[in-house]
Design a protein around this motif. Structure first.
Motif, mmCIF file in Angstrom:
data_model
loop_
_atom_site.group_PDB
_atom_site.id
_atom_site.type_symbol
_atom_site.label_atom_id
_atom_site.label_comp_id
_atom_site.label_asym_id
_atom_site.label_seq_id
_atom_site.Cartn_x
_atom_site.Cartn_y
_atom_site.Cartn_z
ATOM 1 N N LEU A 7 110.719 69.127 35.494
ATOM 2 C CA LEU A 7 111.723 70.223 35.518
ATOM 3 C C LEU A 7 111.569 70.922 37.022
ATOM 4 C CD1 LEU A 7 111.343 71.887 32.167
ATOM 5 C CD2 LEU A 7 112.736 70.048 32.925
ATOM 6 N N SER A 8 112.656 70.623 37.865
ATOM 7 C CA SER A 8 112.517 71.064 39.254
ATOM 8 C C SER A 8 113.630 71.961 39.920
ATOM 9 C CB SER A 8 112.241 69.889 39.966
ATOM 10 O OG SER A 8 112.596 70.272 41.434
ATOM 11 N N TYR A 9 113.153 72.848 40.570
ATOM 12 C CA TYR A 9 114.418 73.507 41.397
ATOM 13 C C TYR A 9 115.145 72.552 42.076
ATOM 14 C CZ TYR A 9 116.930 76.955 44.325
ATOM 15 O OH TYR A 9 117.867 77.713 44.766
ATOM 16 N N LYS A 10 116.342 72.708 42.521
ATOM 17 C CA LYS A 10 117.130 71.223 43.013
ATOM 18 C C LYS A 10 117.109 71.420 44.607
ATOM 19 C CE LYS A 10 121.778 73.670 42.430
ATOM 20 N NZ LYS A 10 122.890 73.160 41.879
ATOM 21 N N GLY A 11 116.464 72.393 45.398
ATOM 22 C CA GLY A 11 116.529 72.586 46.642
ATOM 23 C C GLY A 11 115.581 71.113 47.068
ATOM 24 N N THR A 12 116.107 70.987 48.296
ATOM 25 C CA THR A 12 115.182 69.653 49.014
ATOM 26 C C THR A 12 113.744 69.872 49.394
ATOM 27 O OG1 THR A 12 117.368 69.250 50.269
ATOM 28 C CG2 THR A 12 115.282 68.138 51.277
ATOM 29 N N GLY A 13 113.683 71.199 49.675
ATOM 30 C CA GLY A 13 112.025 71.599 49.610
ATOM 31 C C GLY A 13 111.067 71.544 48.594
ATOM 32 N N HIS A 14 112.021 71.305 47.319
ATOM 33 C CA HIS A 14 111.373 71.225 46.155
ATOM 34 C C HIS A 14 111.365 69.790 45.647
ATOM 35 C CE1 HIS A 14 110.922 75.682 45.159
ATOM 36 N NE2 HIS A 14 111.710 75.670 45.990
ATOM 37 N N LEU A 15 112.585 69.191 45.719
ATOM 38 C CA LEU A 15 112.694 67.869 45.224
ATOM 39 C C LEU A 15 111.786 66.939 46.079
ATOM 40 C CD1 LEU A 15 116.484 67.659 44.452
ATOM 41 C CD2 LEU A 15 114.835 67.287 42.910
ATOM 42 N N ASN A 16 111.953 67.082 47.196
ATOM 43 C CA ASN A 16 110.887 66.036 48.189
ATOM 44 C C ASN A 16 109.643 66.028 47.613
ATOM 45 O OD1 ASN A 16 113.126 65.086 49.598
ATOM 46 N ND2 ASN A 16 112.675 66.040 51.494
ATOM 47 N N PRO A 17 108.853 67.044 47.607
ATOM 48 C CA PRO A 17 107.455 66.825 47.247
ATOM 49 C C PRO A 17 106.934 66.591 45.847
ATOM 50 C CG PRO A 17 107.958 69.215 47.591
ATOM 51 C CD PRO A 17 109.059 68.227 48.091
ATOM 52 N N LEU A 18 108.252 66.790 44.747
ATOM 53 C CA LEU A 18 107.986 66.415 43.630
ATOM 54 C C LEU A 18 108.512 65.077 43.367
ATOM 55 C CD1 LEU A 18 109.317 69.623 41.805
ATOM 56 C CD2 LEU A 18 107.232 68.729 41.528
ATOM 57 N N ARG A 43 120.266 61.343 43.455
ATOM 58 C CA ARG A 43 119.018 61.670 44.146
ATOM 59 C C ARG A 43 117.677 61.166 43.777
ATOM 60 N NH1 ARG A 43 115.850 62.400 47.539
ATOM 61 N NH2 ARG A 43 115.087 64.380 48.576
ATOM 62 N N ILE A 44 117.491 60.987 42.449
ATOM 63 C CA ILE A 44 116.062 60.620 41.948
ATOM 64 C C ILE A 44 116.190 59.154 41.627
ATOM 65 C CG2 ILE A 44 114.953 61.089 39.640
ATOM 66 C CD1 ILE A 44 115.255 63.334 41.618
ATOM 67 N N ARG A 45 117.260 58.430 40.989
ATOM 68 C CA ARG A 45 117.157 57.141 40.740
ATOM 69 C C ARG A 45 116.676 56.030 41.676
ATOM 70 N NH1 ARG A 45 117.211 56.287 35.057
ATOM 71 N NH2 ARG A 45 118.963 57.266 34.213
ATOM 72 N N PRO A 46 117.042 56.250 42.934
ATOM 73 C CA PRO A 46 116.784 54.997 43.782
ATOM 74 C C PRO A 46 115.138 55.041 44.029
ATOM 75 C CG PRO A 46 118.527 56.331 44.781
ATOM 76 C CD PRO A 46 118.044 56.976 43.329
ATOM 77 N N TYR A 47 114.276 56.034 43.651
ATOM 78 C CA TYR A 47 112.742 55.861 43.784
ATOM 79 C C TYR A 47 111.995 55.444 42.442
ATOM 80 C CZ TYR A 47 114.563 58.457 47.830
ATOM 81 O OH TYR A 47 115.031 58.873 49.207
ATOM 82 N N GLY A 48 112.867 54.711 41.477
ATOM 83 C CA GLY A 48 112.524 54.202 40.295
ATOM 84 C C GLY A 48 111.947 55.040 39.250
ATOM 85 N N LEU A 49 112.494 56.274 39.522
ATOM 86 C CA LEU A 49 112.167 57.342 38.542
ATOM 87 C C LEU A 49 113.428 57.396 37.415
ATOM 88 C CD1 LEU A 49 111.037 60.016 41.234
ATOM 89 C CD2 LEU A 49 109.545 58.493 39.801
ATOM 90 N N GLY A 50 112.873 57.890 36.030
ATOM 91 C CA GLY A 50 113.922 58.113 35.175
ATOM 92 C C GLY A 50 114.569 59.105 35.440
ATOM 93 N N GLU A 231 106.262 58.826 52.791
ATOM 94 C CA GLU A 231 107.529 58.123 53.575
ATOM 95 C C GLU A 231 108.553 57.243 53.107
ATOM 96 O OE1 GLU A 231 106.720 57.108 57.650
ATOM 97 O OE2 GLU A 231 104.402 58.263 57.734
ATOM 98 N N ALA A 232 108.040 56.530 52.034
ATOM 99 C CA ALA A 232 109.107 55.638 51.290
ATOM 100 C C ALA A 232 110.154 56.309 50.470
ATOM 101 C CB ALA A 232 108.342 54.659 50.567
ATOM 102 N N ALA A 233 109.628 57.759 49.973
ATOM 103 C CA ALA A 233 110.452 58.487 49.248
ATOM 104 C C ALA A 233 111.515 59.278 50.096
ATOM 105 C CB ALA A 233 109.807 59.497 48.226
ATOM 106 N N ARG A 234 111.860 58.898 51.235
ATOM 107 C CA ARG A 234 112.840 59.651 51.901
ATOM 108 C C ARG A 234 114.024 58.747 52.116
ATOM 109 N NH1 ARG A 234 110.689 63.893 54.683
ATOM 110 N NH2 ARG A 234 109.280 65.059 53.383
#
Length: 434
Positions: A7-18, A43-50, A231-234
């Protein structure tokens, strides 16, 4: 292996680290699913996450409907009321919509962004273990900064900042009243008692301990780690690398949450003009480069930039002192000029000044000459780069991303061992509330 719900806040500064933390858990064999508004799925799916969407549910706040949320006011008091209503609306949508979806998804534990106010209550409803993640200076530490760093603020600005500075464990005012009202309806005690009745397994911050002021009395469940950077998660993006001309690069970025102030960017351009450097300005996706035509010194201006790659080449970074930019800059051992505006930025800038890795300037008293003087000082004084490289070594040695994942795994293992030894507590039955 575990199935973690995020459960994350949707700002980039929160999404990137999570996203980075979640990818690290997936590499270790776990399953991770984000639960949020449908707009974030791409924004989430391309990184192999549900990803599982939380459906938009009609709220009970009256005038704060989804349509009205787009009509953001412009004056002080209406802005404050708008932010309160928006915070309450988002919190209540998750409180109503998430428990049933999470129960159906079969998650084993929750990873809760500190700004996801509904998260701990949802965990308690479902009797799920949970982790609190601070992507910046933890709210419990406070965001105060010396007056030479924090700009003088009006009473309305101070109230707005106080609203944004809260965490779920320090809530006051209308947000907590609405949360406690919901908790009463589902048979839970007030949120201020959750540390005693249903505490998190661990509170983890990506703030490195070497970047924080000395503290004592921290709970055993609190952990410093270090930046969650992968770096791969960018997102891959184009950049005009051929336009870099070999001069030392000054990289200016003021994040994505606040639109970069055109006046500040022009002052930075004036300061760099004639210094024998090349200025690269990243607008954080919020403005068009065409708006900045005719800037002094002809800087390279882009809407978005591959920040991690540019930081490797930069000589100095000019920043708003947002947590992600600061941590990523220090991972490259680069000094900074910090121009904080609001939120956690003054608190981070105060730490940068204390560490000797940055010169801090007030945004309200800014001039091109002041920026130019700061640039000249850092370019000629090796102590700033030396201090930045010292912090870089400590951050790299901490292996923050891996350490955070290890802490989560170890805490889950202890939780399961304790769970086996005790009788199973019955979860509170989820039900729709009015």
């Amino acid at each position: 292996m575990s199935h973690f719900g995020v459960l994350s806040y949707k700002g980039t500064g929160h999404l990137n680290p999570l996203i980075s933390l979640s990818r690290q858990l997936v590499v270790r064999g776990h399953r991770v699913t984000f639960f949020h508004d449908a707009e974030l799925e791409a924004r989430i799916r391309p990184y192999g996450l549900g990803f599982s969407p939380i459906a938009a549910i009609s709220d009970s706040i009256g005038e704060n409907t989804w349509a009205n949320r787009r009509q953001k006011p412009s004056s002080a008091i209406p802005i404050l009321l708008y932010r309160v209503r928006r915070t309450i609306n988002d919190m209540e949508r998750f409180l109503r919509g998430a428990p049933q979806i999470l129960a159906h998804a079969g998650v084993d534990a929750l990873i809760v962004d500190e700004l996801s106010f509904a998260g701990p209550t949802i965990a308690e409803i479902l009797h799920l273990p949970y982790f609190v993640i601070s992507t910046s200076v933890p709210h419990d530490f406070g965001w105060s900064a010396p007056s030479r760093i924090a700009s003088r603020k009006s009473i309305f600005t101070r109230i707005q900042n106080a609203l944004l500075e809260i965490s779920v464990f320090r809530m006051k005012g209308p947000v907590r009243r609405r949360l406690d009202n919901f908790r009463r309806q589902v048979g839970l005690r007030p949120i201020r008692q959750i540390k005693q009745t249903f505490p998190e397994l661990a509170h983890i911050t990506q703030l490195p301990q070497c970047m924080d002021f000395p503290r004592s009395g921290l709970p055993a469940t609190f952990h410093y780690t270090g930046p969650f950077v992968d770096e791969a998660a960018r997102i891959s993006m184009k950049f005009s690398w051929d336009q870099l001309d070999g001069r030392p690069i000054i990289y200016a970025s003021f994040g994505t949450t606040l639109k970069g102030d055109p006046v500040i960017f022009r002052l930075i351009a004036e300061a760099c003009d004639g210094l024998g450097v090349q200025l690269v300005i990243a607008l954080g996706g919020r403005r068009a480069p065409e708006m900045f035509h005719g800037m002094p010194g002809k800087p390279l201006i882009v809407k978005d930039a591959p920040q991690l790659e540019i930081l490797k080449r930069a000589e100095i970074v000019v920043t708003h002192a947002g947590a992600n930019t600061v941590l990523e800059t220090l991972m490259q051992g680069k000094p900074m000029i910090a121009i904080p505006k609001e939120f956690d930025q003054p608190a981070i800038a105060a730490r940068l000044e204390w560490l000797g890795v940055a010169i801090v300037l007030q945004s309200t008293k800014l001039s091109a000459q002041e920026i130019r003087s700061a640039l000249a000082t850092i370019l000629s004084d090796p102590s700033y780069r030396s201090a930045a490289r010292g912090i870089q070594a400590k951050i790299c040695a901490a292996h923050g991303l891996e350490r955070a994942a290890e802490l989560i795994e170890q805490s889950m293992e202890r939780y399961r061992e304790g769970f086996k030894r005790s009788s199973k507590a019955e979860p509170i039955t989820w039900r729709e509330t009015t």
